[in-house]
Motif scaffolding. Structure first.
Motif, PDB file in Angstrom:
ATOM      1  N   ALA A 192     -12.799   4.602  14.431  1.00 27.82           N
ATOM      2  CA  ALA A 192     -13.471   5.278  13.311  1.00 27.82           C
ATOM      3  C   ALA A 192     -13.817   4.332  12.165  1.00 27.82           C
ATOM      4  O   ALA A 192     -14.356   4.769  11.152  1.00 27.82           O
ATOM      5  CB  ALA A 192     -12.599   6.417  12.797  1.00 27.82           C
ATOM      6  N   ARG A 193     -13.502   3.031  12.308  1.00 26.14           N
ATOM      7  CA  ARG A 193     -13.760   2.034  11.264  1.00 26.14           C
ATOM      8  C   ARG A 193     -12.976   2.341   9.993  1.00 26.14           C
ATOM      9  O   ARG A 193     -13.506   2.318   8.891  1.00 26.14           O
ATOM     10  CB  ARG A 193     -15.264   1.910  10.977  1.00 26.14           C
ATOM     11  N   GLY A 194     -11.692   2.622  10.185  1.00 21.35           N
ATOM     12  CA  GLY A 194     -10.821   2.877   9.053  1.00 21.35           C
ATOM     13  C   GLY A 194      -9.965   1.673   8.716  1.00 21.35           C
ATOM     14  O   GLY A 194     -10.202   0.562   9.206  1.00 21.35           O
ATOM     15  N   ASN A 195      -8.950   1.888   7.895  1.00 20.49           N
ATOM     16  CA  ASN A 195      -8.062   0.826   7.437  1.00 20.49           C
ATOM     17  C   ASN A 195      -6.987   0.600   8.496  1.00 20.49           C
ATOM     18  O   ASN A 195      -5.923   1.217   8.467  1.00 20.49           O
ATOM     19  CB  ASN A 195      -7.432   1.207   6.095  1.00 20.49           C
ATOM     20  N   VAL A 196      -7.260  -0.318   9.420  1.00 23.71           N
ATOM     21  CA  VAL A 196      -6.355  -0.547  10.541  1.00 23.71           C
ATOM     22  C   VAL A 196      -5.005  -1.122  10.103  1.00 23.71           C
ATOM     23  O   VAL A 196      -3.958  -0.670  10.562  1.00 23.71           O
ATOM     24  CB  VAL A 196      -7.027  -1.437  11.606  1.00 23.71           C
ATOM     25  N   PRO A 197      -4.968  -2.155   9.224  1.00 20.89           N
ATOM     26  CA  PRO A 197      -3.664  -2.646   8.783  1.00 20.89           C
ATOM     27  C   PRO A 197      -2.789  -1.548   8.179  1.00 20.89           C
ATOM     28  O   PRO A 197      -1.580  -1.515   8.397  1.00 20.89           O
ATOM     29  CB  PRO A 197      -4.028  -3.714   7.738  1.00 20.89           C
ATOM     30  N   ALA A 198      -3.402  -0.645   7.426  1.00 21.62           N
ATOM     31  CA  ALA A 198      -2.635   0.454   6.840  1.00 21.62           C
ATOM     32  C   ALA A 198      -2.111   1.382   7.931  1.00 21.62           C
ATOM     33  O   ALA A 198      -0.981   1.879   7.841  1.00 21.62           O
ATOM     34  CB  ALA A 198      -3.500   1.239   5.862  1.00 21.62           C
ATOM     35  N   ALA A 199      -2.910   1.632   8.969  1.00 22.33           N
ATOM     36  CA  ALA A 199      -2.466   2.482  10.077  1.00 22.33           C
ATOM     37  C   ALA A 199      -1.291   1.851  10.809  1.00 22.33           C
ATOM     38  O   ALA A 199      -0.360   2.544  11.230  1.00 22.33           O
ATOM     39  CB  ALA A 199      -3.620   2.739  11.041  1.00 22.33           C
ATOM     40  N   ILE A 200      -1.329   0.523  10.978  1.00 22.21           N
ATOM     41  CA  ILE A 200      -0.223  -0.180  11.642  1.00 22.21           C
ATOM     42  C   ILE A 200       1.066   0.013  10.849  1.00 22.21           C
ATOM     43  O   ILE A 200       2.112   0.373  11.394  1.00 22.21           O
ATOM     44  CB  ILE A 200      -0.549  -1.673  11.789  1.00 22.21           C
ATOM     45  N   CYS A 201       0.995  -0.249   9.548  1.00 21.52           N
ATOM     46  CA  CYS A 201       2.190  -0.132   8.704  1.00 21.52           C
ATOM     47  C   CYS A 201       2.662   1.317   8.591  1.00 21.52           C
ATOM     48  O   CYS A 201       3.861   1.589   8.651  1.00 21.52           O
ATOM     49  CB  CYS A 201       1.910  -0.703   7.318  1.00 21.52           C
ATOM     50  N   ALA A 202       1.711   2.261   8.435  1.00 24.40           N
ATOM     51  CA  ALA A 202       2.090   3.663   8.294  1.00 24.40           C
ATOM     52  C   ALA A 202       2.789   4.172   9.548  1.00 24.40           C
ATOM     53  O   ALA A 202       3.805   4.877   9.466  1.00 24.40           O
ATOM     54  CB  ALA A 202       0.848   4.505   7.996  1.00 24.40           C
ATOM     55  N   HIS A 214       0.859  -1.199   0.000  1.00 27.39           N
ATOM     56  CA  HIS A 214       0.000   0.000   0.000  1.00 27.39           C
ATOM     57  C   HIS A 214       0.892   1.245   0.000  1.00 27.39           C
ATOM     58  O   HIS A 214       0.723   2.159   0.797  1.00 27.39           O
ATOM     59  CB  HIS A 214      -0.890  -0.034   1.240  1.00 27.39           C
ATOM     60  N   TRP A 215       1.818   1.285  -0.939  1.00 25.31           N
ATOM     61  CA  TRP A 215       2.884   2.266  -0.908  1.00 25.31           C
ATOM     62  C   TRP A 215       2.380   3.698  -1.073  1.00 25.31           C
ATOM     63  O   TRP A 215       2.956   4.631  -0.496  1.00 25.31           O
ATOM     64  CB  TRP A 215       3.927   1.946  -1.972  1.00 25.31           C
ATOM     65  N   ARG A 216       1.301   3.918  -1.835  1.00 26.27           N
ATOM     66  CA  ARG A 216       0.805   5.289  -2.023  1.00 26.27           C
ATOM     67  C   ARG A 216       0.343   5.893  -0.698  1.00 26.27           C
ATOM     68  O   ARG A 216       0.606   7.054  -0.416  1.00 26.27           O
ATOM     69  CB  ARG A 216      -0.350   5.300  -3.025  1.00 26.27           C
ATOM     70  N   LEU A 217      -0.348   5.088   0.093  1.00 30.00           N
ATOM     71  CA  LEU A 217      -0.814   5.581   1.394  1.00 30.00           C
ATOM     72  C   LEU A 217       0.370   5.897   2.298  1.00 30.00           C
ATOM     73  O   LEU A 217       0.391   6.942   2.968  1.00 30.00           O
ATOM     74  CB  LEU A 217      -1.732   4.539   2.036  1.00 30.00           C
ATOM     75  N   HIS A 218       1.367   5.015   2.331  1.00 28.19           N
ATOM     76  CA  HIS A 218       2.504   5.223   3.216  1.00 28.19           C
ATOM     77  C   HIS A 218       3.335   6.436   2.802  1.00 28.19           C
ATOM     78  O   HIS A 218       3.801   7.203   3.647  1.00 28.19           O
ATOM     79  CB  HIS A 218       3.377   3.969   3.250  1.00 28.19           C
ATOM     80  N   LEU A 219       3.493   6.611   1.498  1.00 30.57           N
ATOM     81  CA  LEU A 219       4.216   7.793   1.031  1.00 30.57           C
ATOM     82  C   LEU A 219       3.461   9.072   1.385  1.00 30.57           C
ATOM     83  O   LEU A 219       4.077  10.094   1.718  1.00 30.57           O
ATOM     84  CB  LEU A 219       4.433   7.717  -0.479  1.00 30.57           C
ATOM     85  N   THR A 220       2.135   9.027   1.344  1.00 26.00           N
ATOM     86  CA  THR A 220       1.332  10.197   1.709  1.00 26.00           C
ATOM     87  C   THR A 220       1.530  10.549   3.177  1.00 26.00           C
ATOM     88  O   THR A 220       1.719  11.719   3.524  1.00 26.00           O
ATOM     89  CB  THR A 220      -0.162   9.927   1.440  1.00 26.00           C
ATOM     90  N   VAL A 221       1.509   9.533   4.049  1.00 31.90           N
ATOM     91  CA  VAL A 221       1.714   9.772   5.480  1.00 31.90           C
ATOM     92  C   VAL A 221       3.122  10.298   5.743  1.00 31.90           C
ATOM     93  O   VAL A 221       3.320  11.244   6.515  1.00 31.90           O
ATOM     94  CB  VAL A 221       1.454   8.478   6.285  1.00 31.90           C
ATOM     95  N   LEU A 222       4.117   9.698   5.100  1.00 34.62           N
ATOM     96  CA  LEU A 222       5.500  10.154   5.293  1.00 34.62           C
ATOM     97  C   LEU A 222       5.679  11.589   4.807  1.00 34.62           C
ATOM     98  O   LEU A 222       6.397  12.377   5.428  1.00 34.62           O
ATOM     99  CB  LEU A 222       6.459   9.220   4.553  1.00 34.62           C
ATOM    100  N   ALA A 223       5.027  11.935   3.684  1.00 32.58           N
ATOM    101  CA  ALA A 223       5.126  13.304   3.174  1.00 32.58           C
ATOM    102  C   ALA A 223       4.505  14.296   4.157  1.00 32.58           C
ATOM    103  O   ALA A 223       5.047  15.388   4.379  1.00 32.58           O
ATOM    104  CB  ALA A 223       4.443  13.405   1.812  1.00 32.58           C
ATOM    105  N   GLN A 273      -5.446  10.359   7.939  1.00 33.12           N
ATOM    106  CA  GLN A 273      -5.677  11.495   8.828  1.00 33.12           C
ATOM    107  C   GLN A 273      -5.079  11.264  10.205  1.00 33.12           C
ATOM    108  O   GLN A 273      -4.404  12.141  10.755  1.00 33.12           O
ATOM    109  CB  GLN A 273      -7.173  11.774   8.954  1.00 33.12           C
ATOM    110  N   PHE A 274      -5.292  10.089  10.781  1.00 31.92           N
ATOM    111  CA  PHE A 274      -4.809   9.848  12.137  1.00 31.92           C
ATOM    112  C   PHE A 274      -3.302   9.583  12.181  1.00 31.92           C
ATOM    113  O   PHE A 274      -2.643   9.952  13.149  1.00 31.92           O
ATOM    114  CB  PHE A 274      -5.576   8.686  12.770  1.00 31.92           C
ATOM    115  N   ALA A 275      -2.748   8.945  11.151  1.00 31.75           N
ATOM    116  CA  ALA A 275      -1.310   8.692  11.146  1.00 31.75           C
ATOM    117  C   ALA A 275      -0.518   9.899  10.654  1.00 31.75           C
ATOM    118  O   ALA A 275       0.635  10.086  11.052  1.00 31.75           O
ATOM    119  CB  ALA A 275      -0.996   7.480  10.267  1.00 31.75           C
TER     120      ALA A 275
END
Length: 349
Positions: free
Chosen positions: A131-141, A73-82, A274-276
């Protein structure tokens, strides 16, 4: 009458808990009974050891395999890092315009440092789950942000803070390597043998984590009291700092939510972003500040401590509101990122 004892328990999403009160109590203790002389030397040595232990545990707990799997899920992680290491620092640099009328140079340096700290892991997961979001993505981010921050935060601090953090001298570089990087890498190398032990004793080691951070806080604020630097923080300056941090948090919350929508992310991914992407880690920032700022660490960590509590209160409200949103329609073949159980999720990192 029922014989069952009724115990008063607080909701898991409530941002104020015993650890926050312990942090406040530690600051009060340092103000009333600061470490001096030999006691200060002992506290300083113990604080140095505590920082090394913290980063060893960070390294030993981070699963390299899970982190590599999350790269899908690299696009999401790059967004959080940015958001964490680009947008936040830019806003921190813009805060120089608040000196000297709103913030003192010392408080502005702490404000900028807070913008360089990595994101949280535990609280990002907990709020995303509520909030019923993407928890696995939050863990990795959160994991990627913490790992990146081990290396990038000290470098950004040396580049952007300059003399305020002691510059990037050979001595400061050696401290960063010995107190942060070496223990972290040692934890990663020994994870194969100590990972099971850490998992079995998670609760006890959580107390070690928190106790170590309290020691770092006590040492930093004691040094500030002895040096008399707290006379620079008037109630008006403190109020101005809180106002500046409220604006910073509001900007990042809006940017991560609406910006993620413009980038084409779905609701669950936007919640994770948003949260990460809008929060900063107290657990990672305090030890780093003690290494980077030395005797001036107390003023440097004050903005981070205030922002930490503010972000928990605001994100708790947002997470509860998001949890009442209508159930989203899932795309065929989409990942079900339903909420995790979070009765013991700590939201204090």
């Amino acid at each position: 009458m029922s014989s069952r004892r009724r115990t008063l328990t607080l909701p898991s999403w409530l941002p104020v808990d015993a650890y926050i009160l312990a942090l406040v109590g530690t600051v009060v203790l340092a103000a009333l009974l600061p470490a001096r002389g030999t006691a200060a030397d002992v506290a300083g040595g113990a604080s140095t050891g505590a920082v090394a232990l913290l980063f060893f545990l960070y390294g030993a707990r981070l699963s390299t395999a899970e982190a590599l799997d999350g790269l899908k899920h690299w696009r999401l992680h790059l967004t959080v890092l940015a958001c964490t290491f680009l947008v936040f620092p830019l806003l921190g640099l813009a805060s120089k315009g608040l000196v000297p009328y709103v913030l003192t140079p010392e408080l502005q340096a702490g404000f900028l440092f807070l913008c360089l700290v990595p994101s949280t892991i535990q609280s990002s997961i907990a709020f995303t789950s509520i909030a019923r979001g993407n928890v696995p993505a939050a863990i990795c981010a959160g994991s990627f942000s913490s790992l990146t921050g081990i290396f990038l935060t000290p470098l950004l601090a040396a580049l952007l803070l300059g003399s305020a953090s002691g510059g990037f001298s050979a001595d400061s570089l050696l401290k960063i390597v010995l107190q942060l990087l070496v223990p972290f890498l040692a934890g990663q190398l020994l994870r194969r043998w100590v990972g099971g032990f850490l998992t079995r004793h998670k609760k006890v080691l959580g107390l070690v984590d928190r106790g170590s951070i309290l020691l770092v806080v006590y040492t930093a604020f004691s040094e500030g009291m002895v040096a008399g630097i707290w006379s620079q923080v008037t109630p008006a300056r403190l109020g101005a700092l809180l106002a500046a941090e409220a604006v910073l948090l509001a900007v990042m919350l809006a940017l991560t939510w609406y910006g993620a929508r413009r980038l084409g992310f779905g609701r669950e991914d936007r919640i994770a972003i948003q949260f990460a992407g809008s929060k900063k880690s107290l657990a990672a920032g305090l030890p780093m500040a003690s290494v980077l700022f030395g005797a001036h660490a107390s003023l440097a960590v004050l903005p981070l401590m205030l922002f930490h509590q503010m972000q928990l209160m605001v994100c708790a409200v947002i997470a509860k509101r998001r949890s009442r949103d209508p159930e989203p329609v899932r795309d065929p073949g989409g990942t079900d990122a339903g909420p995790l159980s979070h009765p013991a999720a700590t939201v204090t990192s």
